[in-house]
Write a protein that holds these residues in place. Structure first.
Motif, short mmCIF file in Angstrom:
data_model
loop_
_atom_site.label_atom_id
_atom_site.label_comp_id
_atom_site.label_asym_id
_atom_site.label_seq_id
_atom_site.Cartn_x
_atom_site.Cartn_y
_atom_site.Cartn_z
N SER A 41 0.19 4.90 -9.76
CA SER A 41 0.49 3.62 -10.40
C SER A 41 1.07 3.87 -11.78
CB SER A 41 -0.77 2.78 -10.56
OG SER A 41 -1.26 2.34 -9.35
N THR A 47 2.48 -1.98 -16.57
CA THR A 47 3.15 -3.05 -15.80
C THR A 47 3.06 -4.38 -16.55
OG1 THR A 47 2.55 -1.89 -13.78
CG2 THR A 47 3.28 -4.16 -13.53
N GLU A 74 5.89 3.15 -12.63
CA GLU A 74 5.37 4.17 -11.70
C GLU A 74 6.22 5.44 -11.76
OE1 GLU A 74 4.73 1.03 -11.30
OE2 GLU A 74 2.74 0.96 -10.40
N ARG A 150 1.62 -7.25 -7.02
CA ARG A 150 0.65 -6.62 -7.91
C ARG A 150 -0.44 -5.93 -7.08
NH1 ARG A 150 0.84 -7.76 -13.34
NH2 ARG A 150 -0.13 -5.70 -13.35
N GLY A 151 -0.73 -4.70 -7.45
CA GLY A 151 -1.70 -3.91 -6.68
C GLY A 151 -1.05 -3.13 -5.55
N SER A 153 0.56 -0.40 -5.18
CA SER A 153 0.48 1.05 -4.98
C SER A 153 -0.48 1.38 -3.84
CB SER A 153 0.04 1.77 -6.26
OG SER A 153 1.00 1.59 -7.26
N1 ASP Z 1 1.43 -1.10 -11.37
C1 ASP Z 1 1.34 -2.18 -10.39
C2 ASP Z 1 0.39 -3.25 -10.87
O1 ASP Z 1 -0.09 -3.17 -11.98
C3 ASP Z 1 0.97 -1.68 -9.03
C4 ASP Z 1 -0.39 -1.07 -8.90
O2 ASP Z 1 -1.00 -0.70 -9.89
O3 ASP Z 1 -0.87 -0.97 -7.76
O4 ASP Z 1 0.16 -4.20 -10.18
#
Ligand code: ASP
Ligand code: ADP
Ligand code: MG
Length: 373
Positions: A41, A47, A74, A150-151, A153
């Motif tokens: 990430s 982000t 990333e 979001r999320g 990764s």
């Molecule tokens: N960097 C991205 C986020 O903050 C993806 C991740 O962390 O999974 O949502």
């Protein structure tokens, strides 16, 4: 060749010391004679900082340009981790989502993976090198950079594990696995040694950040084993299982405050189309409103007519078959009443029960529902 996929979240790579420590952890896994793909990430809060830059320029930034911007986070981590591994004498090469063969649809800032072409990753592993992959991103068939929500990764790790036939996807974070509630919020929460995939999906859909819903769904549908682990320190983590034995009380409880209620009005189809086009995920319909997750809407929804979205908060209890347990739903209402938390709406289906509560009472509500375990 035998391989595992490990995913390191933002807090695990927040600074150079932690990137060095992650490099050492990856090197240890590879030392066991297993090929390693490490998905990373963006560092720490990167982000959010990139999104804040965009919003400082434009209240509703263009979604294609947002993807160009946030996918950079990333890429910074992947290059630094590859350097750190090489510094330890471990051959490693970093690859973007596109270079890793992750093909998505065209839905900028909330894309779905439609195909994975892992040949380049296989070549890296066969050379005995560690592949470091930038999480959260892919490329569309029209060769546009996309991001996975979001999320996302977590999704990268799971789709690569499926495509490579990896032994498992290990999702490494700042907590030791999945708990019965966010341990930062509920002091009595306990770590779950195992958790059924269906309950995990209900928990993720309810807003628990620890695992991203798209990743859990893909794992369930493609038979990928997920292990949720802590990056640093001891801990046995949580293994997601295919167990779906019905339960009679919540397995885990979470809440979501990134939700809005959108009135459907006379042209409901147009409203829902606008919600989806703007990056909203419709969670449910409750009478003449829909509850919409807006974490990937980036600047709000543009709704037709005079429709206005209002922020709401929902508490969710997850457990296999729990949505059919009206008795547990009523017990939840009783527990919330005892805690003097008003219930604005409630319901259940599938593997979840939910209660809409005032946003400023959400923490009390999670604790009250958690006490039903
Ligand atoms: N960097 C991205 C986020 O903050 C993806 C991740 O962390 O999974 O949502
Ligand atoms: P990463 O950056 O590693 O992807 P996230 O911040 O996305 O990590 O997810 C980990 C966070 O999820 C934890 O720090 C914790 O506060 C939160 N969380 C919410 N619900 C749970 C839960 N049921 N179990 C564990 N962590 C949870
Ligand atoms: Mg995460």
């Amino acid at each position: 060749m035998r391989c595992v996929v490990q995913k390191y979240g933002g807090s695990s790579v927040a600074d150079l010391d932690r990137i060095r420590a992650v490099a050492a952890r990856v090197a240890r896994t590879r030392g066991d004679g297993v090929g390693v793909v490490a998905v990373v990430s963006a560092m720490g809060n990167t982000t959010n900082e990139l999104l804040a830059l965009a919003h400082a320029l434009a209240p509703r930034p263009d979604r294609r340009e947002l993807d160009m911007l946030v996918s950079v986070g990333e890429r910074i981590t992947m290059a630094l981790l590859a350097m750190a591994l090489r510094d330890l004498g471990v051959p490693a090469v970093s690859l973007t989502g596109s270079q890793s063969g992750i093909i998505t649809d065209e839905r900028h800032a909330d894309a779905r993976v439609v195909e994975v072409r892992p040949q380049r990753l296989r070549d890296v592993l066969e050379r005995g090198e560690v592949a470091i992959v930038a999480g959260f991103q892919g490329v569309s068939r029209t060769r546009e950079v996309t991001t996975l929500g979001r999320g996302g990764s977590d999704t990268t790790a799971v789709v690569l594990a499926a495509a490579l036939g990896a032994e498992h996807a290990e999702i490494c974070s700042d907590v030791d696995g999945v708990w019965s509630a966010d341990p930062r919020l509920v002091a009595t929460a306990v770590k779950l040694d195992t958790l059924g995939l269906d309950a995990a999906l209900a928990l993720a859909r309810g807003g628990a950040k620890v695992l991203f819903e798209d990743a859990v769904r893909y794992a369930r549908d493609h038979g990928v084993a997920i292990q949720a682990s802590t990056t640093f320190g001891p801990g046995s983590g949580t293994l997601l299982t295919t167990d779906a034995a019905p339960v009679d009380r919540p397995v885990a409880v979470t809440s979501d405050d990134q939700l809005v209620a959108v009135p459907l009005g006379p042209d409901a189809a147009a409203v829902v189309a606008a919600v989806m086009a703007g990056g909203g995920r419709v969670r449910r319909r409750v009478g003449d409103v829909v509850h919409v997750d807006v974490r990937n809407a980036h600047g709000g929804l543009t709704l037709p007519g005079s429709a206005v979205a209002s922020p709401i908060a929902v508490v969710t209890a997850a457990g296999s078959g729990l949505g059919e347990r009206a008795d547990v739903g009523l017990a939840g209402e009783g527990a919330l009443a005892d805690a003097a938390v008003p219930v604005l709406a409630s319901g259940g289906s599938g593997d979840q029960l939910w209660w809409q509560v005032p946003p400023d009472r959400v923490a009390d509500a999670v604790r009250a529902i958690h006490a039903l375990r």
